[in-house]
Write a protein that holds these residues in place. Structure first.
Motif, PDB file in Angstrom:
ATOM      1  N   SER A  61      -8.827   0.490  -2.306  1.00 28.05           N
ATOM      2  CA  SER A  61      -8.812   1.886  -1.858  1.00 28.05           C
ATOM      3  C   SER A  61      -9.324   2.021  -0.430  1.00 28.05           C
ATOM      4  CB  SER A  61      -9.681   2.746  -2.794  1.00 28.05           C
ATOM      5  OG  SER A  61     -11.015   2.285  -2.817  1.00 28.05           O
ATOM      6  N   ASP A  62      -8.745   2.966   0.271  1.00 27.43           N
ATOM      7  CA  ASP A  62      -9.185   3.321   1.619  1.00 27.43           C
ATOM      8  C   ASP A  62      -9.385   4.847   1.620  1.00 27.43           C
ATOM      9  OD1 ASP A  62      -9.791   3.549   4.259  1.00 27.43           O
ATOM     10  OD2 ASP A  62      -7.860   2.817   5.011  1.00 27.43           O
ATOM     11  N   ASP A  63     -10.627   5.319   1.356  1.00 30.64           N
ATOM     12  CA  ASP A  63     -11.848   4.525   1.412  1.00 30.64           C
ATOM     13  C   ASP A  63     -12.499   4.435   0.028  1.00 30.64           C
ATOM     14  OD1 ASP A  63     -12.296   4.146   4.415  1.00 30.64           O
ATOM     15  OD2 ASP A  63     -12.007   6.312   4.308  1.00 30.64           O
ATOM     16  N   TRP A  95       0.849  -1.184   0.000  1.00 27.86           N
ATOM     17  CA  TRP A  95       0.000   0.000   0.000  1.00 27.86           C
ATOM     18  C   TRP A  95       0.889   1.241   0.000  1.00 27.86           C
ATOM     19  CZ3 TRP A  95      -5.504   0.505   0.678  1.00 27.86           C
ATOM     20  CH2 TRP A  95      -6.188  -0.714   0.726  1.00 27.86           C
ATOM     21  N   ILE A  96       0.350   2.348  -0.509  1.00 31.21           N
ATOM     22  CA  ILE A  96       1.072   3.621  -0.432  1.00 31.21           C
ATOM     23  C   ILE A  96       0.146   4.687   0.143  1.00 31.21           C
ATOM     24  CG2 ILE A  96       2.750   3.169  -2.256  1.00 31.21           C
ATOM     25  CD1 ILE A  96       0.943   4.744  -4.183  1.00 31.21           C
ATOM     26  N   ARG A 101      -7.900   8.139  -8.006  1.00 35.04           N
ATOM     27  CA  ARG A 101      -8.368   9.084  -6.994  1.00 35.04           C
ATOM     28  C   ARG A 101      -9.024   8.308  -5.856  1.00 35.04           C
ATOM     29  NH1 ARG A 101     -10.713  14.484 -10.123  1.00 35.04           N
ATOM     30  NH2 ARG A 101      -8.846  14.832 -11.407  1.00 35.04           N
ATOM     31  N   VAL A 102      -8.553   8.568  -4.642  1.00 39.29           N
ATOM     32  CA  VAL A 102      -9.000   7.840  -3.457  1.00 39.29           C
ATOM     33  C   VAL A 102      -9.422   8.854  -2.395  1.00 39.29           C
ATOM     34  CG1 VAL A 102      -8.342   6.218  -1.657  1.00 39.29           C
ATOM     35  CG2 VAL A 102      -7.433   5.938  -3.969  1.00 39.29           C
ATOM     36  N   THR A 103     -10.624   8.701  -1.885  1.00 39.08           N
ATOM     37  CA  THR A 103     -11.162   9.641  -0.906  1.00 39.08           C
ATOM     38  C   THR A 103     -11.096   9.049   0.497  1.00 39.08           C
ATOM     39  OG1 THR A 103     -12.669  10.546  -2.569  1.00 39.08           O
ATOM     40  CG2 THR A 103     -13.170  11.020  -0.257  1.00 39.08           C
ATOM     41  N   THR A 129      -3.785   3.542  -0.880  1.00 42.56           N
ATOM     42  CA  THR A 129      -4.247   2.722  -1.995  1.00 42.56           C
ATOM     43  C   THR A 129      -3.233   1.638  -2.317  1.00 42.56           C
ATOM     44  OG1 THR A 129      -5.278   2.878  -4.191  1.00 42.56           O
ATOM     45  CG2 THR A 129      -3.194   4.022  -3.912  1.00 42.56           C
ATOM     46  N   LEU A 130      -3.728   0.576  -2.930  1.00 41.51           N
ATOM     47  CA  LEU A 130      -2.894  -0.535  -3.388  1.00 41.51           C
ATOM     48  C   LEU A 130      -3.303  -0.854  -4.819  1.00 41.51           C
ATOM     49  CD1 LEU A 130      -0.979  -3.047  -3.037  1.00 41.51           C
ATOM     50  CD2 LEU A 130      -2.984  -4.266  -2.130  1.00 41.51           C
ATOM     51  N   VAL A 131      -2.336  -0.799  -5.733  1.00 39.40           N
ATOM     52  CA  VAL A 131      -2.554  -1.201  -7.126  1.00 39.40           C
ATOM     53  C   VAL A 131      -1.547  -2.300  -7.430  1.00 39.40           C
ATOM     54  CG1 VAL A 131      -2.618  -0.486  -9.540  1.00 39.40           C
ATOM     55  CG2 VAL A 131      -3.295   1.134  -7.739  1.00 39.40           C
ATOM     56  N   GLU A 132      -2.024  -3.490  -7.736  1.00 40.99           N
ATOM     57  CA  GLU A 132      -1.124  -4.604  -7.983  1.00 40.99           C
ATOM     58  C   GLU A 132      -1.561  -5.399  -9.209  1.00 40.99           C
ATOM     59  OE1 GLU A 132      -1.072  -7.160  -4.583  1.00 40.99           O
ATOM     60  OE2 GLU A 132      -3.168  -7.735  -4.783  1.00 40.99           O
TER      61      GLU A 132
END
Length: 204
Positions: free
Chosen positions: A109-111, A70-71, A157-159, A167-170
């Motif tokens: 995504s969080d959140d 996650w970043i 875009r993550v709220t 967020t985590l993109v894998e």
């Protein structure tokens, strides 16, 4: 032999038009918590560029399935409310047809929020909100339009509506077809047809 010549023609065009993998980087690949991610930047809710994202951890987050992390803007803990923009870039190089490009992967995504989405080169290409931070829901996404030759920017875009945010993109991958080389194709086709004609004369 005639069959082999036909296969040669098909093979010539297949080699010339085959899909080429694109180089894409998921979030936090190969990083430890607290490391700066050289492949991802973060823009804050007030539109200020934070800089490179930070590899982050939280006990409630879905565990990555590969080498990514996650970043966020912090290693752990809460972040201010608002919509964050996580951006990476990738190249569609010379000799590749950007109109044939396709990329896909898994996004958490969080959140989750209606303000979330995926932007490609500054244009929204998906209203997908990402799988929930704990892994609930299908995380997969695919993008098949909006690409350009050269450098492309991909933004998630993550709220954050409270508490930790990130967020985590894998499993991010993609490809694009070669631009047809008319000269090579014509030459190969000519050679194949010449050989085919010779074989037909021989066996007629």
């Amino acid at each position: 032999r005639i069959v082999l010549s036909v296969l040669f023609i098909v093979g010539a065009f297949s080699v010339n038009l085959c899909a080429i993998p694109l180089t894409l980087n998921g979030t936090g690949e190969g990083l430890n918590p607290g490391d700066s991610d050289p492949n991802w930047t973060v823009t804050l809710p007030d539109s200020t560029l934070f800089g490179n994202a930070i590899s982050a951890v939280d006990g409630g987050w879905f565990s990555p399935t590969g080498s990514g992390t996650w970043i966020s803007t912090v290693t752990s803990g809460s972040v201010p409310l608002g919509t964050y923009q996580y951006t990476t870039t990738f190249e569609i190089g010379a000799g590749l047809d950007a109109s044939t490009a396709v990329i896909g992967g898994d996004w958490y995504s969080d959140d989750q929020n209606s303000a979330n989405g995926i932007w490609l080169n500054g244009v929204q290409v998906s209203t997908f909100q990402g799988s929930r931070w704990d892994g609930f829901g299908d995380p997969s996404f695919t993008i098949s339009s909006g690409f350009i030759a050269g450098t492309n920017s991909l933004t998630f875009r993550v709220t954050n509506t409270g508490g930790p945010g990130g967020t985590l993109v894998e499993n991010l991958s993609g490809s694009a077809d070669r631009v047809p080389d008319s000269g090579t194709s014509v030459t190969l086709l000519g050679l194949a047809l010449t050989g085919l004609a010779a074989l037909r004369r021989r066996f007629s």
